[in-house]
Design a protein around this motif. Structure first.
Motif, short mmCIF file in Angstrom:
data_model
loop_
_atom_site.label_atom_id
_atom_site.label_comp_id
_atom_site.label_asym_id
_atom_site.label_seq_id
_atom_site.Cartn_x
_atom_site.Cartn_y
_atom_site.Cartn_z
N ASN A 65 1.20 -1.39 -0.31
CA ASN A 65 0.00 0.09 -0.11
C ASN A 65 1.18 1.23 0.33
O ASN A 65 0.92 2.35 -0.69
CB ASN A 65 -0.90 -0.12 1.41
CG ASN A 65 -1.29 -0.77 1.13
OD1 ASN A 65 -2.71 -2.05 0.23
ND2 ASN A 65 -2.27 -1.80 2.10
N GLU A 66 1.79 1.30 0.79
CA GLU A 66 2.34 2.29 0.94
C GLU A 66 3.42 2.35 -0.56
O GLU A 66 4.22 3.74 -0.42
CB GLU A 66 3.77 2.35 1.98
CG GLU A 66 2.63 2.74 3.65
CD GLU A 66 2.30 3.85 3.41
OE1 GLU A 66 3.07 5.36 3.62
OE2 GLU A 66 1.08 4.19 3.79
N PHE A 67 3.85 1.63 -0.67
CA PHE A 67 4.65 1.42 -2.34
C PHE A 67 4.25 2.30 -2.86
O PHE A 67 4.65 3.12 -3.90
CB PHE A 67 5.17 -0.33 -2.45
CG PHE A 67 5.79 -0.05 -4.06
CD1 PHE A 67 7.54 0.02 -4.36
CD2 PHE A 67 5.14 -0.09 -5.06
CE1 PHE A 67 7.93 0.02 -5.11
CE2 PHE A 67 6.15 -0.36 -6.06
CZ PHE A 67 7.46 -0.42 -5.91
N HIS A 115 1.82 7.25 -6.01
CA HIS A 115 1.03 8.17 -6.27
C HIS A 115 1.19 9.59 -6.35
O HIS A 115 1.21 10.37 -7.41
CB HIS A 115 -0.07 7.53 -6.27
CG HIS A 115 -1.09 8.09 -6.09
ND1 HIS A 115 -1.97 8.86 -7.76
CD2 HIS A 115 -1.52 9.32 -5.27
CE1 HIS A 115 -2.30 9.73 -7.27
NE2 HIS A 115 -2.80 9.57 -6.10
N SER A 116 2.02 9.86 -5.05
CA SER A 116 1.72 10.88 -4.15
C SER A 116 3.06 11.67 -4.34
O SER A 116 3.56 12.59 -4.59
CB SER A 116 1.01 10.67 -3.35
OG SER A 116 2.12 10.29 -1.98
N SER A 154 6.24 12.90 -7.93
CA SER A 154 6.88 13.57 -9.46
C SER A 154 7.49 14.75 -7.51
O SER A 154 7.64 16.08 -8.54
CB SER A 154 5.59 14.47 -8.80
OG SER A 154 4.94 14.98 -8.34
N LYS A 155 7.56 14.67 -7.13
CA LYS A 155 8.59 15.66 -5.74
C LYS A 155 10.03 15.26 -5.46
O LYS A 155 10.64 16.49 -4.89
CB LYS A 155 7.81 15.74 -4.89
CG LYS A 155 5.83 16.56 -4.84
CD LYS A 155 5.63 16.31 -3.45
CE LYS A 155 4.30 16.86 -3.98
NZ LYS A 155 3.29 16.05 -2.86
N ILE A 156 10.80 14.19 -6.07
CA ILE A 156 11.89 13.25 -5.77
C ILE A 156 12.43 13.01 -7.00
O ILE A 156 12.14 13.02 -8.06
CB ILE A 156 11.65 12.56 -4.70
CG1 ILE A 156 10.86 11.40 -5.82
CG2 ILE A 156 10.49 12.65 -3.45
CD1 ILE A 156 10.75 9.67 -5.14
N LYS A 204 7.65 -3.88 -10.78
CA LYS A 204 8.58 -3.52 -11.89
C LYS A 204 8.05 -2.77 -13.08
O LYS A 204 9.13 -2.05 -13.14
CB LYS A 204 9.23 -4.76 -11.60
CG LYS A 204 10.53 -5.47 -10.30
CD LYS A 204 10.50 -6.48 -11.26
CE LYS A 204 11.26 -7.58 -10.52
NZ LYS A 204 12.20 -8.89 -11.05
N LYS A 205 7.37 -3.21 -13.25
CA LYS A 205 6.86 -2.28 -13.93
C LYS A 205 5.94 -0.90 -14.19
O LYS A 205 6.63 -0.45 -14.68
CB LYS A 205 5.74 -2.96 -15.47
CG LYS A 205 6.31 -4.41 -16.40
CD LYS A 205 5.54 -5.51 -16.58
CE LYS A 205 6.01 -6.21 -17.46
NZ LYS A 205 4.73 -7.57 -18.27
N LEU A 206 5.94 -1.24 -13.06
CA LEU A 206 5.44 -0.43 -12.70
C LEU A 206 5.83 1.03 -12.32
O LEU A 206 5.99 2.28 -12.74
CB LEU A 206 4.26 -0.21 -11.60
CG LEU A 206 3.33 1.49 -11.00
CD1 LEU A 206 2.16 1.74 -11.85
CD2 LEU A 206 2.58 0.94 -9.63
N LEU A 207 7.42 0.84 -11.96
CA LEU A 207 7.66 1.34 -10.83
C LEU A 207 9.52 2.42 -12.30
O LEU A 207 9.68 3.16 -12.04
CB LEU A 207 9.50 0.62 -10.29
CG LEU A 207 10.28 1.46 -9.75
CD1 LEU A 207 10.19 2.51 -9.11
CD2 LEU A 207 10.85 0.28 -8.68
N LEU A 208 9.28 0.91 -13.44
CA LEU A 208 9.88 1.41 -14.47
C LEU A 208 9.33 3.09 -15.06
O LEU A 208 10.22 3.74 -15.13
CB LEU A 208 10.71 -0.26 -15.13
CG LEU A 208 10.82 0.61 -16.38
CD1 LEU A 208 12.38 1.32 -15.98
CD2 LEU A 208 11.41 -0.93 -17.04
N ALA A 209 7.83 2.72 -15.14
CA ALA A 209 7.51 3.60 -15.93
C ALA A 209 7.44 4.78 -15.33
O ALA A 209 7.51 5.99 -16.02
CB ALA A 209 5.81 3.22 -16.14
N VAL A 210 7.36 4.92 -13.93
CA VAL A 210 7.75 6.12 -13.01
C VAL A 210 8.64 6.70 -13.19
O VAL A 210 8.59 7.10 -13.49
CB VAL A 210 7.10 6.20 -11.26
CG1 VAL A 210 7.42 6.69 -10.69
CG2 VAL A 210 5.34 5.97 -11.27
#
Length: 101
Positions: free
Chosen positions: A48-50, A55-56, A59-61, A76-82
């Motif tokens: 959940n925290e991941f 999500h939040s 964009s700030k880091i 992994k895919k989600l992280l890579l996209a972000v």
């Protein structure tokens, strides 16, 4: 100064206090050269925290510190996209301290 977020997923049967001590030790090594925007901790087998981090805070880091590589293929895919979209570097605890436990 780089702006960072820290993500830690607890190990099976790990006590909360132990996880917090590991993270605090890590933060002490980073805080003089980094601005910490958030610390995200999940219990074992939870994410959940991941997802909240991605999500939040993404964009700030500039840098996302992970205790270990992400194992779940979807994550992994989600992280890579972000990280590609937001131009974020991913680094691991082990790059800054010899032992986090």
């Amino acid at each position: 100064m780089a702006t960072i977020a820290i993500y830690y997923q607890m190990k099976e049967k790990q006590q909360t206090e132990e996880a917090i001590e590991i993270i605090n030790r890590f933060i002490r090594q980073l805080q003089t050269e980094h601005v910490i925007k958030g610390v995200f901790i999940d219990r074992y087998a939870e994410r959940n925290e991941f997802y909240e981090l991605l999500h939040s805070a993404s964009s700030k880091i500039n840098i996302l510190f992970l205790e270990k590589p992400v194992e779940d293929e979807f994550d992994k895919k989600l992280l890579l996209a972000v990280i590609q979209t937001e131009n974020i570097q991913v680094k691991y605890f082990s790059e800054f301290i010899s032992s986090v436990e």
